[in-house]
Structures are given as structure tokens and as C-alpha cells.
Design a protein around this motif. Structure first.
Motif, mmCIF file in Angstrom:
data_model
loop_
_atom_site.group_PDB
_atom_site.id
_atom_site.type_symbol
_atom_site.label_atom_id
_atom_site.label_comp_id
_atom_site.label_asym_id
_atom_site.label_seq_id
_atom_site.Cartn_x
_atom_site.Cartn_y
_atom_site.Cartn_z
ATOM 1 N N SER A 164 0.825 -1.214 0.000
ATOM 2 C CA SER A 164 0.000 0.000 0.000
ATOM 3 C C SER A 164 0.857 1.260 0.000
ATOM 4 O O SER A 164 0.389 2.322 -0.427
ATOM 5 N N GLY A 165 2.074 1.142 0.462
ATOM 6 C CA GLY A 165 2.957 2.300 0.499
ATOM 7 C C GLY A 165 3.885 2.438 -0.689
ATOM 8 O O GLY A 165 4.705 3.366 -0.739
ATOM 9 N N LEU A 166 3.772 1.545 -1.662
ATOM 10 C CA LEU A 166 4.629 1.639 -2.848
ATOM 11 C C LEU A 166 4.155 2.764 -3.769
ATOM 12 O O LEU A 166 2.945 3.017 -3.866
ATOM 13 N N PRO A 167 5.076 3.451 -4.434
ATOM 14 C CA PRO A 167 4.681 4.548 -5.338
ATOM 15 C C PRO A 167 3.924 4.044 -6.555
ATOM 16 O O PRO A 167 4.435 3.237 -7.334
ATOM 17 N N LYS A 168 2.717 4.518 -6.739
ATOM 18 C CA LYS A 168 1.875 4.079 -7.871
ATOM 19 C C LYS A 168 2.338 4.685 -9.193
ATOM 20 O O LYS A 168 2.002 4.166 -10.272
ATOM 21 N N ASP A 169 3.090 5.787 -9.128
ATOM 22 C CA ASP A 169 3.573 6.427 -10.362
ATOM 23 C C ASP A 169 4.466 5.488 -11.170
ATOM 24 O O ASP A 169 4.496 5.559 -12.403
ATOM 25 N N LEU A 170 5.203 4.621 -10.484
ATOM 26 C CA LEU A 170 6.065 3.673 -11.191
ATOM 27 C C LEU A 170 5.238 2.720 -12.044
ATOM 28 O O LEU A 170 5.647 2.329 -13.138
ATOM 29 N N MET A 171 4.078 2.341 -11.552
ATOM 30 C CA MET A 171 3.207 1.445 -12.304
ATOM 31 C C MET A 171 2.701 2.116 -13.577
ATOM 32 O O MET A 171 2.702 1.510 -14.656
ATOM 33 N N GLU A 172 2.281 3.369 -13.457
ATOM 34 C CA GLU A 172 1.785 4.086 -14.629
ATOM 35 C C GLU A 172 2.884 4.282 -15.667
ATOM 36 O O GLU A 172 2.656 4.143 -16.876
ATOM 37 N N SER A 173 4.084 4.592 -15.198
ATOM 38 C CA SER A 173 5.212 4.777 -16.130
ATOM 39 C C SER A 173 5.528 3.470 -16.847
ATOM 40 O O SER A 173 5.808 3.458 -18.054
ATOM 41 N N ALA A 174 5.493 2.357 -16.109
ATOM 42 C CA ALA A 174 5.776 1.054 -16.719
ATOM 43 C C ALA A 174 4.707 0.678 -17.737
ATOM 44 O O ALA A 174 5.015 0.121 -18.796
ATOM 45 N N ARG A 175 3.459 1.001 -17.444
ATOM 46 C CA ARG A 175 2.382 0.702 -18.398
ATOM 47 C C ARG A 175 2.562 1.506 -19.679
ATOM 48 O O ARG A 175 2.321 1.006 -20.786
ATOM 49 N N MET A 176 2.970 2.749 -19.538
ATOM 50 C CA MET A 176 3.190 3.580 -20.721
ATOM 51 C C MET A 176 4.328 3.045 -21.580
ATOM 52 O O MET A 176 4.339 3.222 -22.806
ATOM 53 N N ASP A 177 5.284 2.355 -20.938
ATOM 54 C CA ASP A 177 6.404 1.760 -21.669
ATOM 55 C C ASP A 177 6.066 0.379 -22.222
ATOM 56 O O ASP A 177 6.932 -0.285 -22.804
ATOM 57 N N GLY A 178 4.824 -0.052 -22.027
ATOM 58 C CA GLY A 178 4.388 -1.327 -22.584
ATOM 59 C C GLY A 178 4.621 -2.526 -21.700
ATOM 60 O O GLY A 178 4.539 -3.667 -22.172
ATOM 61 N N CYS A 179 4.910 -2.308 -20.416
ATOM 62 C CA CYS A 179 5.164 -3.424 -19.507
ATOM 63 C C CYS A 179 3.840 -4.061 -19.086
ATOM 64 O O CYS A 179 2.854 -3.365 -18.837
ATOM 65 N N THR A 180 3.799 -5.365 -19.003
ATOM 66 C CA THR A 180 2.594 -6.066 -18.561
ATOM 67 C C THR A 180 2.457 -5.950 -17.040
ATOM 68 O O THR A 180 3.391 -5.542 -16.340
ATOM 69 N N GLU A 181 1.290 -6.346 -16.538
ATOM 70 C CA GLU A 181 1.063 -6.268 -15.098
ATOM 71 C C GLU A 181 1.992 -7.223 -14.350
ATOM 72 O O GLU A 181 2.496 -6.892 -13.277
ATOM 73 N N TYR A 182 2.227 -8.401 -14.930
ATOM 74 C CA TYR A 182 3.165 -9.325 -14.301
ATOM 75 C C TYR A 182 4.588 -8.761 -14.333
ATOM 76 O O TYR A 182 5.351 -8.916 -13.385
ATOM 77 N N GLY A 183 4.929 -8.102 -15.429
ATOM 78 C CA GLY A 183 6.243 -7.481 -15.530
ATOM 79 C C GLY A 183 6.415 -6.372 -14.518
ATOM 80 O O GLY A 183 7.507 -6.199 -13.948
ATOM 81 N N ILE A 184 5.358 -5.607 -14.300
ATOM 82 C CA ILE A 184 5.419 -4.529 -13.307
ATOM 83 C C ILE A 184 5.711 -5.105 -11.924
ATOM 84 O O ILE A 184 6.532 -4.572 -11.173
ATOM 85 N N PHE A 185 5.029 -6.204 -11.614
ATOM 86 C CA PHE A 185 5.219 -6.785 -10.286
ATOM 87 C C PHE A 185 6.614 -7.377 -10.115
ATOM 88 O O PHE A 185 7.323 -7.073 -9.154
ATOM 89 N N PHE A 186 7.029 -8.226 -11.074
ATOM 90 C CA PHE A 186 8.280 -8.954 -10.894
ATOM 91 C C PHE A 186 9.511 -8.083 -11.148
ATOM 92 O O PHE A 186 10.546 -8.278 -10.498
ATOM 93 N N ARG A 187 9.418 -7.125 -12.059
ATOM 94 C CA ARG A 187 10.593 -6.332 -12.416
ATOM 95 C C ARG A 187 10.719 -5.045 -11.614
ATOM 96 O O ARG A 187 11.836 -4.555 -11.396
ATOM 97 N N ILE A 188 9.601 -4.480 -11.174
ATOM 98 C CA ILE A 188 9.640 -3.164 -10.538
ATOM 99 C C ILE A 188 9.236 -3.223 -9.071
ATOM 100 O O ILE A 188 9.983 -2.795 -8.188
ATOM 101 N N MET A 189 8.051 -3.787 -8.794
ATOM 102 C CA MET A 189 7.524 -3.752 -7.438
ATOM 103 C C MET A 189 8.186 -4.772 -6.515
ATOM 104 O O MET A 189 8.472 -4.469 -5.351
ATOM 105 N N ALA A 190 8.408 -5.977 -7.000
ATOM 106 C CA ALA A 190 9.015 -7.007 -6.150
ATOM 107 C C ALA A 190 10.379 -6.592 -5.603
ATOM 108 O O ALA A 190 10.649 -6.798 -4.404
ATOM 109 N N PRO A 191 11.269 -5.987 -6.424
ATOM 110 C CA PRO A 191 12.539 -5.509 -5.842
ATOM 111 C C PRO A 191 12.348 -4.457 -4.752
ATOM 112 O O PRO A 191 13.139 -4.403 -3.797
ATOM 113 N N LEU A 192 11.302 -3.628 -4.871
ATOM 114 C CA LEU A 192 11.031 -2.634 -3.839
ATOM 115 C C LEU A 192 10.489 -3.269 -2.565
ATOM 116 O O LEU A 192 10.539 -2.656 -1.494
#
Length: 278
Positions: A164-192
Motif C-alpha cells: 500500500s505504500g509503494l509509489p503508484k507512479d512507477l506502475m503508470e510509467s511502466a504501463r506507458m512503456d508497454g510493460c505487462t502487469e506481471y512485468g510490473i510486479f516482478f521487475r519493478i515492485m518485487a525488488p522494492l
């Protein structure tokens, strides 16, 4: 001249050190008792006294050379705990993350169900779980112990609070770059979320490693027992091998210490951040 803050710090340090010493007394007594022969242990029991003349490593020698199924129990516990940690972190983190960052119908209801399950003692769920294992023909297998622990309500709650405390802006930026929802989780959110993974790895590892009741219910053969169940078999109406039991218990501490040392860098951060976010 000692300032007021300095004096307060000294007092707190002394109190914490005293509490730490008290907490280590049982471990110290256990380690000393593991070096004592069976006759002396039965005569005097577990004490803090150190009979230097009678201390030896015979109990550990027996474990390493003539213990029979002890190392089978040890490997069973390691395999089950490792699988439980990996699967629980994987599935629980995905569920908690989804409840935290996605708005969908039933989100609040599912989260309330998670909280309700946290209030239900495992003993109430044990009978239907046991019947399910019988129907799946998984009695006396590793899967019978691992499957019910794959998604832990406490882990789902913890990951949900942390995500709940993770920055949501990273998700929007990743979507604009064509990243899938699974990619957002495993590549961006999981490391955080690494601190939360470390904290849960320790807590779930301790829970799985020390789990006694459920493995006792679903495991049948001696070679399939985990350490808590196997060590309990050393106490019988026909003889109590307290010396081997204590030495074997000391050996069970090592994986827990290694697990904590491996993840201690993120442990405190994961607990504090996950406890206040949301």
C-alpha cells in the motif's frame, strides 16, 4: 557531567542487556545439558551448573554416526521449510500486492475474509484439511505438509500493508512503456518489496521449521517425519532419551540462526515499514 539524555541511554542499554542475558539463559542451559551424559542428566536434571569433569561430546557423536533417522528428519524439515517459504512468499505476495494496488469488485470483502481467517485457530481448520488430504491421497507426503501453508493469511495481510505504500507512479510509467502487469510486479515492485520478503521469510521459516501439530497429523512413516515430530518419538513409555533429544534440539537451532543472519539486513525495515503503511 552526565546529561539527562546520556543517563537515560545508559539506563535503557543496561536494561536491554539484562533482558538479553535472561533470554539467553535457557539456550545456555540447553547447550550445557547437551554435553552431559544421560546418567548425570537424569540425576540432576537441566541446571545452570557446569560439571566440567563430566562434559563430553558423546551425544553429538551419536547423532552424527549412529542416530538412524535423525538426519532424515533434518533433511525433511529443510526441504519442507524451504518449499513452504518459497511458495508462501510467491503466492502471498501476489495476493497482498493485488489487494493493495488494484481496485476491483470484492476487494474489501476479500481483505475482510483474510482478517477473519487470521482470527480462526488452526485446530478448527485441521479436520477439513485432513479430510482434503485423504481425498487427494497425499497423506504421508511432503505435499500434505506444504500445500495448506502455501498462502498464509498473516503474510497476505503483511504484504498488502507493505504494498500500500509503494509509489503508484512507477506502475503508470511502466504501463506507458508497454510493460505487462506481471512485468510490473516482478521487475519493478518485487525488488522494492525486498524488506517485506526478508521479514516474512524469517517469520514463515520459523513457523514451518517449528511446526509440530500438522506434520504429526498427516505424516505416518518414521522416515518422513520432520524434526519436531521425530524428536518427540524419542520420548516413549519404555525409555526417554533426553540426552539425545537435547543434543538434537540444539542442532535444530542452526538453520534458524543462519536464516536470520542471511536476512537480518532487511528484517527490521520490513517489519516497521510493513506495520505502518496502508
Amino acid at each position: 557531567m552526565v546529561t539527562r539524555d546520556r543517563l537515560f541511554t545508559i539506563i535503557i542499554t543496561v536494561v536491554i542487556a539484562f533482558v538479553a542475558i535472561l533470554a539467553l539463559f535457557p539456550l545456555f542451559s540447553l547447550m550445557i545439558s547437551s554435553l552431559r551424559p544421560s546418567s548425570e542428566l537424569m540425576r540432576n536434571g537441566i541446571t545452570l551448573s557446569i560439571p566440567f569433569k563430566e562434559l563430553n561430546f558423546n551425544n553429538y557423536t551419536y547423532i552424527f554416526t549412529e542416530s538412524g533417522n535423525y538426519w532424515s528428519w533434518y533433511m525433511n524439515s529443510i526441504l519442507i521449510s524451504a518449499a513452504s517459504i518459497i511458495l508462501c512468499l510467491f503466492f502471498s505476495s501476489m495476493v497482498g500486492y493485488a489487494l493493495a494496488v488494484y481496485e476491483f469488485k470484492g476487494n474489501r470483502f476479500i481483505f475482510i475474509l483474510v482478517l477473519l481467517i487470521l482470527m480462526v485457530p488452526f485446530e478448527i481448520l485441521m479436520l477439513p484439511l485432513y479430510q482434503l488430504m485423504i481425498e487427494l491421497q497425499m497423506i504421508d507426503t511432503y505435499l500434505a505438509v506444504i500445500l495448506p501453508m502455501m498462502v498464509a493469511p498473516i503474510a497476505v495481510f503483511f504484504f498488502r500493508q507493505y504494498a500500500s505504500g509503494l509509489p503508484k507512479d512507477l506502475m503508470e510509467s511502466a504501463r506507458m512503456d508497454g510493460c505487462t502487469e506481471y512485468g510490473i510486479f516482478f521487475r519493478i515492485m518485487a525488488p522494492l518489496m525486498l524488506p517485506s520478503f526478508a521479514a516474512m521469510a524469517i517469520l514463515q521459516g520459523l513457523s514451518s521449521w517449528n511446526n509440530f501439530l500438522w506434520p504429526l497429523v498427516v505424516l505416518r512413516s518414521n522416515t518422513m517425519f520432520t524434526l519436531p515430530v521425530g524428536l518427540a518419538t524419542l520420548l516413549t513409555p519404555y525409555g526417554n532419551n533426553y540426552d539425545i533429544l537435547i543434543a538434537g534440539s540444539v542442532m535444530t537451532i542452526l538453520p534458524v540462526v543462519i536464516l536470520f543472519l542471511f536476512f537480518q539486513r532487511y528484517f527490521i525495515e520490513g517489519l516497521t515499514v510493513g506495520g505502518v503503511k496502508g
